[in-house]
Design an enzyme around this catalytic site. Structure first.
Site, PDB file in Angstrom:
ATOM      1  N   ARG A 196       0.238  -9.079  13.819  1.00  0.00           N
ATOM      2  CA  ARG A 196      -0.470  -8.091  13.006  1.00  0.00           C
ATOM      3  C   ARG A 196      -1.252  -8.768  11.882  1.00  0.00           C
ATOM      4  O   ARG A 196      -2.365  -8.349  11.548  1.00  0.00           O
ATOM      5  CB  ARG A 196       0.531  -7.066  12.430  1.00  0.00           C
ATOM      6  CG  ARG A 196       0.993  -6.053  13.478  1.00  0.00           C
ATOM      7  CD  ARG A 196       2.340  -5.439  13.133  1.00  0.00           C
ATOM      8  NE  ARG A 196       2.309  -4.582  11.983  1.00  0.00           N
ATOM      9  CZ  ARG A 196       3.389  -4.238  11.270  1.00  0.00           C
ATOM     10  NH1 ARG A 196       4.577  -4.733  11.588  1.00  0.00           N
ATOM     11  NH2 ARG A 196       3.294  -3.435  10.240  1.00  0.00           N
TER      12      ARG A 196
ATOM     13  N   LYS B 166       0.833  -1.211   0.000  1.00  0.00           N
ATOM     14  CA  LYS B 166       0.000   0.000   0.000  1.00  0.00           C
ATOM     15  C   LYS B 166       0.869   1.264   0.000  1.00  0.00           C
ATOM     16  O   LYS B 166       0.559   2.233  -0.669  1.00  0.00           O
ATOM     17  CB  LYS B 166      -0.929   0.002   1.222  1.00  0.00           C
ATOM     18  CG  LYS B 166      -1.999  -1.057   1.147  1.00  0.00           C
ATOM     19  CD  LYS B 166      -2.995  -0.955   2.292  1.00  0.00           C
ATOM     20  CE  LYS B 166      -2.288  -1.133   3.615  1.00  0.00           C
ATOM     21  NZ  LYS B 166      -3.175  -1.075   4.760  1.00  0.00           N
TER      22      LYS B 166
ATOM     23  N   ARG C 216      12.135  -4.579   5.456  1.00  0.00           N
ATOM     24  CA  ARG C 216      11.649  -3.256   5.062  1.00  0.00           C
ATOM     25  C   ARG C 216      12.444  -2.135   5.730  1.00  0.00           C
ATOM     26  O   ARG C 216      12.760  -2.204   6.911  1.00  0.00           O
ATOM     27  CB  ARG C 216      10.164  -3.143   5.431  1.00  0.00           C
ATOM     28  CG  ARG C 216       9.514  -1.910   4.865  1.00  0.00           C
ATOM     29  CD  ARG C 216       8.015  -2.056   4.810  1.00  0.00           C
ATOM     30  NE  ARG C 216       7.383  -2.093   6.124  1.00  0.00           N
ATOM     31  CZ  ARG C 216       6.069  -1.999   6.300  1.00  0.00           C
ATOM     32  NH1 ARG C 216       5.273  -1.888   5.249  1.00  0.00           N
ATOM     33  NH2 ARG C 216       5.547  -2.041   7.496  1.00  0.00           N
TER      34      ARG C 216
ATOM     35  N   ARG D  76      11.536  -0.250  11.202  1.00  0.00           N
ATOM     36  CA  ARG D  76      10.570  -0.021  12.278  1.00  0.00           C
ATOM     37  C   ARG D  76      10.672  -1.135  13.314  1.00  0.00           C
ATOM     38  O   ARG D  76      10.896  -2.290  12.972  1.00  0.00           O
ATOM     39  CB  ARG D  76       9.145   0.012  11.714  1.00  0.00           C
ATOM     40  CG  ARG D  76       8.806   1.348  11.140  1.00  0.00           C
ATOM     41  CD  ARG D  76       7.409   1.502  10.637  1.00  0.00           C
ATOM     42  NE  ARG D  76       6.455   0.454  10.998  1.00  0.00           N
ATOM     43  CZ  ARG D  76       5.226   0.428  10.528  1.00  0.00           C
ATOM     44  NH1 ARG D  76       4.806   1.332   9.687  1.00  0.00           N
ATOM     45  NH2 ARG D  76       4.389  -0.522  10.878  1.00  0.00           N
TER      46      ARG D  76
ATOM     47  N   ARG E 290     -11.671  -0.722   9.068  1.00  0.00           N
ATOM     48  CA  ARG E 290     -11.083  -2.019   9.438  1.00  0.00           C
ATOM     49  C   ARG E 290     -12.136  -3.025   9.881  1.00  0.00           C
ATOM     50  O   ARG E 290     -11.833  -4.193  10.059  1.00  0.00           O
ATOM     51  CB  ARG E 290     -10.074  -1.832  10.574  1.00  0.00           C
ATOM     52  CG  ARG E 290      -8.845  -1.082  10.107  1.00  0.00           C
ATOM     53  CD  ARG E 290      -7.777  -1.022  11.162  1.00  0.00           C
ATOM     54  NE  ARG E 290      -6.666  -0.216  10.696  1.00  0.00           N
ATOM     55  CZ  ARG E 290      -5.412  -0.430  10.977  1.00  0.00           C
ATOM     56  NH1 ARG E 290      -5.077  -1.432  11.748  1.00  0.00           N
ATOM     57  NH2 ARG E 290      -4.461   0.354  10.510  1.00  0.00           N
TER      58      ARG E 290
END
Length: 222
Positions: A178, A19, A134, A167, A95
């Site tokens: 998650r 995204k 990432r 992160r 969500r």
């Protein structure tokens, strides 16, 4: 949809589906505003708005910001953010089905119903490989990947030369939690939008350029 129309869509996908790569493409092509839940919350809190103050109080107490506050924040952005004149790309909201229903109601009242719900679909195993490599440039939100999309200079943003960070929650254990939460809470949203007829599923395991082409053809734009 003709290219002159504004774009009104929801971008759905698990962490690492891409995204963060595709939303800027949509913004650049259509001039629409990228409304990411976290950014909106931070912006309202920073501006000290009534909604921001309410949200801050709830978050500091460890609670979840209510659906009504979130929908009102989106409404506020649509009303006051000039970038929303050419439409919006919602990212991270809704969500849950109650959120989707409240959002639809608010948008219907404004006469700006959603035109598309695009789901980026990727297997969990691939997401783990993607996310644990990432790298993020914090100031811009640009994302890179150690394997799939490395920066030109190791751990350095291509544009500014500033350092990249990983992160804290981009590790395998945190990611599995998650993903579990995503499957439980958000996948019913896909069924909701399938019923309303605006859903399109995109194979997001393809290279980003192919994903982009698939998104454009789902939106029926070139």
């Amino acid at each position: 949809m003709s290219a002159s129309e504004s774009l009104r869509m929801v971008l759905i996908g698990p962490p690492g589906a891409g995204k963060g790569t595709q939303a800027p493409n949509l913004v650049e092509k259509f001039g629409a505003a990228h409304l990411a839940t976290g950014d909106m919350l931070r912006s309202q809190i920073a501006k000290g708005t009534q909604l921001g103050l309410e949200a801050k109080k709830i978050m500091e107490a460890g609670g979840l910001v209510s659906d009504d506050i979130m929908v009102n924040m989106i409404k506020d952005e649509l009303t006051n953010n000039p970038a929303c004149k050419k439409g919006f790309i919602l990212d991270g909201f809704p969500r849950t089905i109650p959120q989707a229903e409240k959002l639809d109601q608010m948008l219907a009242e404004r006469g700006t119903p959603l035109q598309a719900a695009i789901e980026l679909k990727v297997d969990d195993d691939l997401l783990v490989a993607r996310i644990t490599g990432r790298l993020i440039h914090l100031a811009s939100g640009r994302s890179y990947h150690k394997i799939f999309n490395p920066p030109k200079v190791e751990m350095t943003d291509d544009v500014t030369g500033e350092p990249l960070v990983q992160r804290g929650d981009d590790n395998e254990e945190s990611l599995k939690k998650r993903l579990d939460a995503y499957h439980t809470q958000t996948e019913p949203i896909v069924e909701f939008y399938k019923k309303t007829g605006i859903w399109s599923g995109i194979d997001a395991s393809q290279p980003p350029a192919n994903v982009w082409e698939s998104i454009l053809s789902a939106l029926d734009r070139d």
